[in-house]
Design a protein around this motif. Structure first.
Motif, short mmCIF file in Angstrom:
data_model
loop_
_atom_site.label_atom_id
_atom_site.label_comp_id
_atom_site.label_asym_id
_atom_site.label_seq_id
_atom_site.Cartn_x
_atom_site.Cartn_y
_atom_site.Cartn_z
N PHE A 35 9.36 -4.50 10.52
CA PHE A 35 7.99 -4.69 10.37
C PHE A 35 7.75 -6.25 10.63
O PHE A 35 8.61 -6.96 10.06
CB PHE A 35 7.35 -4.46 9.17
N PRO A 36 6.81 -6.62 11.48
CA PRO A 36 6.70 -8.03 11.86
C PRO A 36 5.66 -8.61 10.93
O PRO A 36 4.95 -7.93 10.02
CB PRO A 36 6.08 -7.91 13.29
N GLY A 37 5.78 -9.74 10.78
CA GLY A 37 4.77 -10.50 9.85
C GLY A 37 5.31 -11.44 8.79
O GLY A 37 6.47 -11.27 8.46
N ASP A 38 4.29 -11.89 7.95
CA ASP A 38 4.72 -12.44 6.63
C ASP A 38 5.04 -11.55 5.41
O ASP A 38 4.88 -10.20 5.79
CB ASP A 38 3.81 -13.53 6.32
N ARG A 39 5.31 -12.01 4.55
CA ARG A 39 5.41 -11.17 3.18
C ARG A 39 4.59 -9.89 2.93
O ARG A 39 4.88 -8.96 2.81
CB ARG A 39 5.96 -11.88 2.02
N ASP A 40 3.46 -10.38 2.99
CA ASP A 40 2.29 -9.60 2.59
C ASP A 40 2.03 -8.49 3.90
O ASP A 40 1.90 -7.32 3.08
CB ASP A 40 1.00 -10.42 2.39
N GLN A 41 2.14 -8.92 4.87
CA GLN A 41 1.94 -7.93 6.29
C GLN A 41 3.11 -6.92 5.92
O GLN A 41 3.07 -5.61 6.26
CB GLN A 41 2.08 -8.72 7.42
N VAL A 42 4.57 -7.44 5.82
CA VAL A 42 5.52 -6.49 5.70
C VAL A 42 5.35 -5.43 4.57
O VAL A 42 5.57 -4.41 4.71
CB VAL A 42 7.07 -7.21 5.51
N ARG A 43 4.94 -5.72 3.37
CA ARG A 43 4.74 -4.99 2.35
C ARG A 43 3.71 -3.76 2.41
O ARG A 43 3.55 -2.80 2.19
CB ARG A 43 4.52 -5.85 0.84
N ARG A 44 2.65 -4.46 3.00
CA ARG A 44 1.55 -3.61 3.44
C ARG A 44 1.96 -2.51 4.62
O ARG A 44 1.55 -1.44 4.29
CB ARG A 44 0.30 -4.42 3.98
N LYS A 102 0.52 2.41 -6.82
CA LYS A 102 -0.92 1.92 -6.97
C LYS A 102 -1.89 2.41 -6.13
O LYS A 102 -2.93 2.80 -6.46
CB LYS A 102 -0.83 0.11 -6.92
N VAL A 103 -1.58 2.85 -5.08
CA VAL A 103 -2.64 3.21 -4.05
C VAL A 103 -2.77 4.75 -4.09
O VAL A 103 -4.05 5.03 -4.30
CB VAL A 103 -1.98 2.97 -2.43
N LEU A 104 -1.79 5.25 -4.57
CA LEU A 104 -1.81 6.59 -5.04
C LEU A 104 -2.85 6.82 -6.27
O LEU A 104 -3.63 7.97 -6.53
CB LEU A 104 -0.60 7.44 -5.16
N THR A 105 -2.66 5.90 -7.02
CA THR A 105 -3.36 6.11 -8.32
C THR A 105 -4.93 5.41 -8.32
O THR A 105 -5.44 5.58 -9.44
CB THR A 105 -2.84 5.46 -9.81
N ASP A 106 -5.27 4.93 -7.35
CA ASP A 106 -6.32 4.31 -7.08
C ASP A 106 -7.51 5.37 -7.12
O ASP A 106 -8.65 5.17 -7.44
CB ASP A 106 -6.45 3.65 -5.81
N ARG A 107 -7.31 6.57 -6.79
CA ARG A 107 -8.19 7.63 -6.45
C ARG A 107 -8.09 8.41 -8.03
O ARG A 107 -7.21 8.66 -8.72
CB ARG A 107 -7.43 8.61 -5.38
N TRP A 110 3.50 -0.73 -5.14
CA TRP A 110 2.11 -0.72 -4.27
C TRP A 110 1.87 0.58 -3.82
O TRP A 110 0.70 1.23 -3.65
CB TRP A 110 2.36 -1.70 -3.22
N VAL A 111 2.95 1.43 -3.78
CA VAL A 111 2.55 2.87 -3.27
C VAL A 111 2.05 3.58 -4.38
O VAL A 111 1.07 4.31 -4.18
CB VAL A 111 3.85 3.53 -2.79
N LEU A 128 3.15 11.69 -10.98
CA LEU A 128 3.86 11.73 -12.12
C LEU A 128 4.16 10.44 -12.80
O LEU A 128 4.28 10.22 -13.96
CB LEU A 128 5.23 12.64 -12.14
N GLY A 129 4.70 9.38 -12.00
CA GLY A 129 5.08 8.30 -12.20
C GLY A 129 5.64 7.41 -11.12
O GLY A 129 5.51 7.82 -10.29
N GLY A 130 5.73 6.13 -11.44
CA GLY A 130 6.62 5.35 -10.53
C GLY A 130 7.51 4.34 -11.28
O GLY A 130 7.26 3.98 -12.33
#
Length: 166
Positions: free
Chosen positions: A140-149, A39-44, A36-37, A52-54
């Motif tokens: 981080f609190p929350g569910d799986r998606d919240q923790v990952r975000r 992905k966010v960096l390559t959205d631009r 996901w990191v 360089l890669g992930g």
């Protein structure tokens, strides 16, 4: 508490601009964030100037085989630990030749947590080499998606702060 798509996009753009200004290439070594990191960096548009890669090294065998993480570190400390994320940074830098690396390993949930590493525990490391690598743990609190975000946002901001100070 969660990180919105807009917050992630803005943090990614800030880090991307900083990397561009400094003429540096980044590599990500991700476990619980699943790429996901990167992905966010390559959205631009134009992100090939600074990404360089992930590497998504979700399993322990991938951490060992792709990044050279020590089986002993994994056995002694577990994948969600400071020694492992530090080794992930070192391995990502060695394998790719990037200027800076970020590594993430955590327990996103809903299962998999333990008393000493409950769901929401995430270890991060970023660095430009062994002597300059920093590691930090967050919860981080929350569910799986919240923790990952939250982990993605924390990583982007952490690398930005690290590079801004160096």
């Amino acid at each position: 508490m969660t990180a919105s798509d807009q917050e992630l996009s803005e943090a990614g753009a800030r880090l991307g601009k900083l990397l561009e200004r400094q003429g540096r290439m980044v590599v990500t070594a991700e476990s619980c964030t699943g790429g996901w990191v990167a992905k966010v960096l390559t959205d631009r548009a134009g992100s090939s100037a600074y990404v360089l890669g992930g590497l998504v090294t979700y399993s322990n065998s991938a951490k060992e085989g792709l990044l050279g993480v020590s089986g002993q570190s994994l056995a002694d400390h577990g994948a969600v630990s400071e020694p492992v994320v530090r080794e992930m940074v070192a391995g990502a830098l060695a394998v790719t030749g990037a200027d800076v690396a970020v590594a993430i390993s955590g327990v996103a949930g809903p299962g998999g947590g333990s008393e000493d590493k409950p769901v929401g525990t995430v270890w991060f490391a970023w660095g430009r080499g062994q002597a300059s690598t920093e590691a930090v743990v967050a919860h981080f609190p929350g569910d799986r998606d919240q923790v990952r975000r939250q982990a993605v946002l924390f990583a982007l901001q952490g690398v930005s702060d690290f590079l801004g100070a160096s």
